[in-house]
Structure formats: C-alpha cells, structure tokens
Design a protein around this motif. Structure first.
Motif, PDB file in Angstrom:
ATOM      1  N   PHE A  16      -7.054   2.299 -14.839  1.00 38.84           N
ATOM      2  CA  PHE A  16      -6.819   1.113 -14.016  1.00 38.84           C
ATOM      3  C   PHE A  16      -5.951   1.421 -12.805  1.00 38.84           C
ATOM      4  O   PHE A  16      -6.099   0.797 -11.758  1.00 38.84           O
ATOM      5  CB  PHE A  16      -6.236  -0.023 -14.854  1.00 38.84           C
ATOM      6  N   LYS A  17      -5.050   2.378 -12.915  1.00 39.03           N
ATOM      7  CA  LYS A  17      -4.286   2.811 -11.740  1.00 39.03           C
ATOM      8  C   LYS A  17      -5.228   3.400 -10.698  1.00 39.03           C
ATOM      9  O   LYS A  17      -5.143   3.091  -9.514  1.00 39.03           O
ATOM     10  CB  LYS A  17      -3.254   3.873 -12.138  1.00 39.03           C
ATOM     11  N   ASN A  18      -6.111   4.247 -11.166  1.00 42.47           N
ATOM     12  CA  ASN A  18      -7.079   4.886 -10.279  1.00 42.47           C
ATOM     13  C   ASN A  18      -8.011   3.839  -9.658  1.00 42.47           C
ATOM     14  O   ASN A  18      -8.308   3.887  -8.453  1.00 42.47           O
ATOM     15  CB  ASN A  18      -7.872   5.926 -11.074  1.00 42.47           C
ATOM     16  N   LEU A  19      -8.469   2.897 -10.481  1.00 41.24           N
ATOM     17  CA  LEU A  19      -9.343   1.831  -9.979  1.00 41.24           C
ATOM     18  C   LEU A  19      -8.613   0.986  -8.943  1.00 41.24           C
ATOM     19  O   LEU A  19      -9.174   0.639  -7.896  1.00 41.24           O
ATOM     20  CB  LEU A  19      -9.812   0.955 -11.138  1.00 41.24           C
ATOM     21  N   ALA A  74       0.830  -1.207   0.000  1.00 41.21           N
ATOM     22  CA  ALA A  74       0.000   0.000   0.000  1.00 41.21           C
ATOM     23  C   ALA A  74       0.861   1.252   0.000  1.00 41.21           C
ATOM     24  O   ALA A  74       0.498   2.259  -0.609  1.00 41.21           O
ATOM     25  CB  ALA A  74      -0.928  -0.006   1.206  1.00 41.21           C
ATOM     26  N   ASN A  75       1.994   1.217   0.679  1.00 46.19           N
ATOM     27  CA  ASN A  75       2.877   2.381   0.681  1.00 46.19           C
ATOM     28  C   ASN A  75       3.395   2.669  -0.725  1.00 46.19           C
ATOM     29  O   ASN A  75       3.497   3.826  -1.134  1.00 46.19           O
ATOM     30  CB  ASN A  75       4.042   2.170   1.648  1.00 46.19           C
ATOM     31  N   GLU A  76       3.722   1.625  -1.478  1.00 47.16           N
ATOM     32  CA  GLU A  76       4.178   1.816  -2.843  1.00 47.16           C
ATOM     33  C   GLU A  76       3.042   2.307  -3.726  1.00 47.16           C
ATOM     34  O   GLU A  76       3.228   3.189  -4.560  1.00 47.16           O
ATOM     35  CB  GLU A  76       4.748   0.520  -3.392  1.00 47.16           C
ATOM     36  N   VAL A  77       1.838   1.729  -3.550  1.00 47.44           N
ATOM     37  CA  VAL A  77       0.698   2.117  -4.363  1.00 47.44           C
ATOM     38  C   VAL A  77       0.259   3.531  -4.017  1.00 47.44           C
ATOM     39  O   VAL A  77      -0.145   4.297  -4.888  1.00 47.44           O
ATOM     40  CB  VAL A  77      -0.465   1.109  -4.163  1.00 47.44           C
ATOM     41  N   ARG A  78       0.365   3.904  -2.738  1.00 49.24           N
ATOM     42  CA  ARG A  78      -0.052   5.234  -2.321  1.00 49.24           C
ATOM     43  C   ARG A  78       0.758   6.298  -3.054  1.00 49.24           C
ATOM     44  O   ARG A  78       0.234   7.331  -3.451  1.00 49.24           O
ATOM     45  CB  ARG A  78       0.095   5.399  -0.811  1.00 49.24           C
ATOM     46  N   ALA A  79       2.042   6.045  -3.256  1.00 54.08           N
ATOM     47  CA  ALA A  79       2.875   7.001  -3.984  1.00 54.08           C
ATOM     48  C   ALA A  79       2.360   7.140  -5.413  1.00 54.08           C
ATOM     49  O   ALA A  79       2.328   8.244  -5.959  1.00 54.08           O
ATOM     50  CB  ALA A  79       4.318   6.542  -3.972  1.00 54.08           C
ATOM     51  N   CYS A  96      -6.211   1.920  -6.979  1.00 51.84           N
ATOM     52  CA  CYS A  96      -6.082   2.705  -5.751  1.00 51.84           C
ATOM     53  C   CYS A  96      -7.384   2.685  -4.948  1.00 51.84           C
ATOM     54  O   CYS A  96      -7.365   2.548  -3.724  1.00 51.84           O
ATOM     55  CB  CYS A  96      -5.703   4.142  -6.080  1.00 51.84           C
ATOM     56  N   LYS A  97      -8.513   2.792  -5.644  1.00 52.49           N
ATOM     57  CA  LYS A  97      -9.814   2.784  -4.964  1.00 52.49           C
ATOM     58  C   LYS A  97     -10.099   1.415  -4.339  1.00 52.49           C
ATOM     59  O   LYS A  97     -10.596   1.330  -3.210  1.00 52.49           O
ATOM     60  CB  LYS A  97     -10.922   3.170  -5.938  1.00 52.49           C
ATOM     61  N   VAL A  98      -9.775   0.358  -5.070  1.00 50.44           N
ATOM     62  CA  VAL A  98      -9.991  -0.998  -4.543  1.00 50.44           C
ATOM     63  C   VAL A  98      -9.098  -1.230  -3.332  1.00 50.44           C
ATOM     64  O   VAL A  98      -9.530  -1.801  -2.322  1.00 50.44           O
ATOM     65  CB  VAL A  98      -9.734  -2.051  -5.641  1.00 50.44           C
ATOM     66  N   ASN A  99      -7.858  -0.774  -3.418  1.00 53.46           N
ATOM     67  CA  ASN A  99      -6.922  -0.937  -2.308  1.00 53.46           C
ATOM     68  C   ASN A  99      -7.423  -0.197  -1.071  1.00 53.46           C
ATOM     69  O   ASN A  99      -7.403  -0.734   0.049  1.00 53.46           O
ATOM     70  CB  ASN A  99      -5.542  -0.426  -2.720  1.00 53.46           C
ATOM     71  N   GLN A 100      -7.894   1.014  -1.252  1.00 54.00           N
ATOM     72  CA  GLN A 100      -8.412   1.787  -0.120  1.00 54.00           C
ATOM     73  C   GLN A 100      -9.667   1.128   0.460  1.00 54.00           C
ATOM     74  O   GLN A 100      -9.850   1.071   1.674  1.00 54.00           O
ATOM     75  CB  GLN A 100      -8.713   3.232  -0.549  1.00 54.00           C
ATOM     76  N   GLY A 101     -10.520   0.599  -0.410  1.00 58.93           N
ATOM     77  CA  GLY A 101     -11.721  -0.103   0.059  1.00 58.93           C
ATOM     78  C   GLY A 101     -11.372  -1.342   0.863  1.00 58.93           C
ATOM     79  O   GLY A 101     -11.992  -1.636   1.884  1.00 58.93           O
TER      80      GLY A 101
END
Length: 121
Positions: free
Chosen positions: A40-43, A18-23, A45-50
């Motif tokens: 797909f990057k945005n999607l 998540a730290n890598e994806v958050r960047a 990020c949203k899935v990861n946050q969910g």
C-alpha cells in the motif's frame, strides 16, 4: 476567483505532502514492514505520482480556461456599463411630460359586494 485560490491552496498542500511521501517512496522496504504495508505504501506513491502527472498535464488547459473566463467577465461588465450609461443618459435627456387624457369619460355603477339580495330558487 475563489476556486482559483482554493485550487492553489490544495496544490500547495499536495506539494508539501508529496515531499513527505517522496521520502517514504525512496526508501527500500523496511524489515519491520509487512508485505501488505509495503504494497500500500508503494501503491500510494504510484497514485501520488500519477496525480502529479495529471495535474501538470491539465495546468495549461486550466490556465487557458481561466484566462477565457476573465476576458468574458470583463467584456460582460463593459457591455453592462455601456448599456447602463446609455439608458441613464436617454432617461435624463427625455422630457417628462405628464399624459393628459382629454376624451369623454363615463360613470359605471359597481355591483353590490354581497350579490343579489333575493335568494336564488
């Protein structure tokens, strides 16, 4: 116990990822990224946050279930030990007297193994 360790390791890996994806999520759309890649990057990020939100919401329930399982396991082990000691104590205090049958016995002849010697009609 094993599942708790596995879940902890998976959670740790997710946090590291998540730290890598958050960047990547915090960055604006790069000019070299296509709309397809940005979507797909945005999607992702949203899935990861969910997933993080769901894991955070489920944590109290998982902890409560884990504590209940520990209590249940220790109570079962305690009851088993009590029953085991009770049975072994009773067995050691009970005198072992052989059972003697003093009644009449009869001798019974056994049938031959091959059956009757004359052929059946």
């Amino acid at each position: 116990m094993k599942s708790l360790v596995v879940c902890s390791l998976l959670g740790l890996l997710l946090l590291m990822a998540a730290n890598e994806v958050r960047a990547e999520c915090d960055e604006a759309k790069a000019p070299e990224d296509s709309d397809f890649k940005h979507f797909f990057k945005n999607l992702g990020c949203k899935v990861n946050q969910g997933a993080k939100d769901v894991a955070e919401a489920a944590k109290p329930y998982a902890d409560k279930i884990g504590e209940g399982a520990k209590e249940f396991g220790s109570s079962v082990a305690q009851k088993y030990d009590e029953l085991k000691h009770k049975l072994t104590d009773e067995a050691s205090t009970t005198p072992k007297v052989p059972v003697i049958y003093d009644g009449p016995t009869e001798k019974v002849l056994l049938a031959p193994i091959g059956g009757p010697s004359s052929p059946a009609p």
